[in-house]
Scaffold this motif. Structure first.
Motif, PDB file in Angstrom:
ATOM      1  N   ILE A 100      40.532  30.796  39.886  1.00 27.91           N
ATOM      2  CA  ILE A 100      40.219  31.594  38.706  1.00 27.91           C
ATOM      3  C   ILE A 100      38.701  31.640  38.571  1.00 27.91           C
ATOM      4  O   ILE A 100      38.028  30.609  38.652  1.00 27.91           O
ATOM      5  CB  ILE A 100      40.839  31.002  37.427  1.00 27.91           C
ATOM      6  N   ARG A 143      32.942  38.913  45.962  1.00 32.68           N
ATOM      7  CA  ARG A 143      33.749  39.494  47.029  1.00 32.68           C
ATOM      8  C   ARG A 143      32.876  40.429  47.865  1.00 32.68           C
ATOM      9  O   ARG A 143      32.080  41.196  47.335  1.00 32.68           O
ATOM     10  CB  ARG A 143      34.936  40.265  46.444  1.00 32.68           C
ATOM     11  N   GLY A 157      30.760  36.000  40.081  1.00 32.73           N
ATOM     12  CA  GLY A 157      31.478  35.128  39.161  1.00 32.73           C
ATOM     13  C   GLY A 157      31.260  33.664  39.471  1.00 32.73           C
ATOM     14  O   GLY A 157      30.664  33.303  40.489  1.00 32.73           O
ATOM     15  N   HIS A 180      35.114  33.366  36.529  1.00 32.23           N
ATOM     16  CA  HIS A 180      34.558  33.929  35.297  1.00 32.23           C
ATOM     17  C   HIS A 180      33.449  34.896  35.690  1.00 32.23           C
ATOM     18  O   HIS A 180      32.434  34.495  36.258  1.00 32.23           O
ATOM     19  CB  HIS A 180      34.001  32.819  34.409  1.00 32.23           C
ATOM     20  N   GLN A 181      33.663  36.179  35.440  1.00 29.86           N
ATOM     21  CA  GLN A 181      32.668  37.192  35.774  1.00 29.86           C
ATOM     22  C   GLN A 181      31.429  37.018  34.898  1.00 29.86           C
ATOM     23  O   GLN A 181      31.514  37.048  33.668  1.00 29.86           O
ATOM     24  CB  GLN A 181      33.258  38.586  35.584  1.00 29.86           C
ATOM     25  N   GLN A 199      34.514  38.320  31.626  1.00 32.99           N
ATOM     26  CA  GLN A 199      35.962  38.337  31.788  1.00 32.99           C
ATOM     27  C   GLN A 199      36.401  37.342  32.861  1.00 32.99           C
ATOM     28  O   GLN A 199      35.685  37.097  33.829  1.00 32.99           O
ATOM     29  CB  GLN A 199      36.437  39.744  32.170  1.00 32.99           C
ATOM     30  N   SER A 200      37.601  36.788  32.673  1.00 30.49           N
ATOM     31  CA  SER A 200      38.176  35.907  33.685  1.00 30.49           C
ATOM     32  C   SER A 200      39.007  36.731  34.659  1.00 30.49           C
ATOM     33  O   SER A 200      39.554  37.780  34.298  1.00 30.49           O
ATOM     34  CB  SER A 200      39.050  34.831  33.035  1.00 30.49           C
ATOM     35  N   GLU A 201      39.111  36.261  35.896  1.00 29.90           N
ATOM     36  CA  GLU A 201      39.867  36.983  36.907  1.00 29.90           C
ATOM     37  C   GLU A 201      40.502  36.003  37.876  1.00 29.90           C
ATOM     38  O   GLU A 201      40.017  34.886  38.061  1.00 29.90           O
ATOM     39  CB  GLU A 201      38.957  37.939  37.687  1.00 29.90           C
ATOM     40  N   LYS A 202      41.604  36.414  38.482  1.00 27.72           N
ATOM     41  CA  LYS A 202      42.220  35.646  39.558  1.00 27.72           C
ATOM     42  C   LYS A 202      41.723  36.218  40.875  1.00 27.72           C
ATOM     43  O   LYS A 202      41.777  37.433  41.084  1.00 27.72           O
ATOM     44  CB  LYS A 202      43.744  35.731  39.485  1.00 27.72           C
ATOM     45  N   LEU A 203      41.207  35.362  41.738  1.00 26.55           N
ATOM     46  CA  LEU A 203      40.644  35.840  42.992  1.00 26.55           C
ATOM     47  C   LEU A 203      41.737  36.453  43.861  1.00 26.55           C
ATOM     48  O   LEU A 203      42.752  35.811  44.146  1.00 26.55           O
ATOM     49  CB  LEU A 203      39.952  34.702  43.747  1.00 26.55           C
ATOM     50  N   GLU A 204      41.526  37.693  44.264  1.00 31.62           N
ATOM     51  CA  GLU A 204      42.499  38.405  45.081  1.00 31.62           C
ATOM     52  C   GLU A 204      42.413  37.956  46.531  1.00 31.62           C
ATOM     53  O   GLU A 204      41.377  37.490  47.008  1.00 31.62           O
ATOM     54  CB  GLU A 204      42.250  39.914  44.991  1.00 31.62           C
ATOM     55  N   SER A 264      30.390  40.535  32.885  1.00 32.45           N
ATOM     56  CA  SER A 264      31.303  41.046  31.859  1.00 32.45           C
ATOM     57  C   SER A 264      31.870  39.962  30.955  1.00 32.45           C
ATOM     58  O   SER A 264      32.368  40.250  29.868  1.00 32.45           O
ATOM     59  CB  SER A 264      32.471  41.787  32.521  1.00 32.45           C
TER      60      SER A 264
END
Length: 326
Positions: A209, A244, A202, A211-212, A217-222, A215
Motif C-alpha cells: 500500500i 511506477r 509515493g 501513499h501518493q 491518496q492511498s493506493e494498492k500497488l498494481e 495527491s
C-alpha cells in the motif's frame, strides 16, 4: 529472510561498549520486587539487569560484551536479539484459603506480585549509536513459575540503528552520495527534485500500500508487466519512495535522485510486483539509477528489513545487485 546478506557482516560498525536502557511503566503496581536478568549474545549468557524495579523507573545497564559475546569488541550486526528473564515467587496457602473453592488441599500458587510493566527498551552503542526498535513495548510481564523463565524477548532490527545526528546508518555507517555531474545536468534540464510535486511518486506505508505524495491518496500497488517496474529509493529517514516506470517510455522516467530529493540515500533500485507479491528487488546502476554509486548489494539488508517491517513478505523474493565494475 536475510541469510543472503550475512556475508557482509564484517563491514558493520565495530563497537566496544553497549548500554541497555529500560523504562518501567509509570502506573500502579508496574514495578517488581524480584531480580531481572538480561541476555543478548549467542552464548545465552545472563547478566543481572536489576535487583528490583519501581514504577516509572528508568534503568541503565552497561553490558559485559566479553561475557555475552565471548570478546570485548563486536559489530552492530551481531546484536540480533534481546531477552529479559525472571524467577517468579510462590505463595503458600492453607486448605481453607479459597474458602471452599478448591479441593481443600494445602499447597502453593504462583504469585502475581512480581508482574511488571515494561514500557520501552533502548540500546546505546559506543555512546554514538542508538536503537529504538522497542520504543513502544507497553506490556505487562509475568514469570510463570519459580524457575528462571523468559518473560520478554525481541528481535533487534539493524535498520533502527541511528547515529548521533539521528540518521540511519548503513553497513559502513554512511549513506551513499549523489554523483554531482548527473545531478548538475538534471538541474540544467529543470528536473524537479521535490518528489511531492511529481505525479505518481509515493511512499510505501503497508502491505504493498502506498501513499501518493502529490495527491495525498492511498493506493494498492498494481502488478507489473514485462515492460514495467517500480523504481525506488530508501532514504536516510527510513522511507521507501517509489514510482511506477513504464520502460517503453524512456523520456518519462523519473531518476532516483529525483525520488530522493537530490540528497544522499541508503539504497536505490527497482522492484517488481507480480500477483500482489514482491517478486524481485534489484539494487543496481542503470538508466534510472546512475546517480548513486553501487555497493554490491550490501544496502539490500536494510531494504529487506523495511519490507518485512511494513508487512510485505520477502520469503519468495529474488534479490539482485550489480557491482560497480559491472
Amino acid at each position: 529472510m536475510n541469510s543472503i546478506f550475512t556475508g557482509q557482516a564484517s563491514n558493520s560498525q565495530t563497537i566496544d561498549s553497549l548500554t541497555v536502557i529500560a523504562t518501567i511503566e509509570n502506573i500502579r503496581w508496574a514495578g517488581t520486587g524480584t531480580s531481572i536478568y538480561i541476555s543478548l549474545g549467542p552464548t545465552l549468557q545472563l547478566q543481572r539487569f536489576c535487583e528490583t524495579a519501581s514504577a516509572g523507573e528508568t534503568i541503565a545497564l552497561s553490558i559485559d560484551l566479553n561475557k555475552m559475546f565471548g570478546r570485548k569488541n563486536i559489530t552492530l550486526l551481531e546484536i540480533q536479539g534481546i531477552s529479559f528473564h525472571q524467577v517468579g515467587r510462590e505463595t503458600s496457602f492453607g486448605a481453607d484459603f479459597l474458602n471452599g473453592l478448591t479441593l481443600g488441599v494445602a499447597g502453593t500458587i504462583n504469585s502475581n506480585e512480581d508482574d511488571w510493566a515494561l514500557e520501552s527498551v533502548t540500546l546505546i552503542a559506543n555512546d554514538i549509536y542508538s536503537n529504538t526498535t522497542f520504543k513502544h513495548i507497553n506490556k505487562w510481564l509475568h514469570a510463570p513459575s519459580s524457575h528462571l523463565d523468559t518473560v520478554w524477548s525481541g528481535q533487534v532490527l539493524y535498520t533502527n540503528w541511528i547515529n548521533s545526528d539521528k540518521k540511519p546508518i548503513d553497513l559502513n555507517s554512511q549513506t551513499y552520495p549523489v554523483r554531482w555531474m548527473p545531478y548538475i545536468g538534471d538541474i540544467m534540464r529543470w528536473r524537479s527534485y521535490d518528489p511531492s510535486k511529481i505525479p505518481g511518486v509515493g511512499q510505501l506505508i503497508g502491505k504493498l500500500i502506498g501513499h501518493q505524495l502529490s495527491s495525498g491518496q492511498s493506493e494498492k500497488l498494481e502488478s507489473n508487466t514485462t515492460t514495467s517496474s517500480y523504481t525506488w529509493v530508501y532514504t536516510p529517514e527510513g522511507s521507501l519512495i517509489y514510482r511506477r516506470w513504464d520502460k517503453t517510455n524512456h523520456a518519462a522516467y523519473i531518476r532516483h535522485s529525483q525520488l530522493g530529493s537530490g540528497r544522499p540515500v541508503i539504497c536505490a533500485g527497482e522492484f517488481k510486483v507480480i500477483d500482489h507479491q514482491l517478486q524481485s528487488v534489484i539494487s543496481m546502476v542503470n538508466d534510472a539509477s546512475g546517480h548513486y554509486k553501487p555497493d554490491g548489494g550490501a544496502c539490500l539488508r536494510y531494504v529487506a528489513e523495511k519490507f518485512e517491517a511494513l508487512g510485505i513478505s520477502t520469503e519468495h523474493t529474488e534479490w539482485k545487485w550489480r557491482d560497480s565494475a559491472s
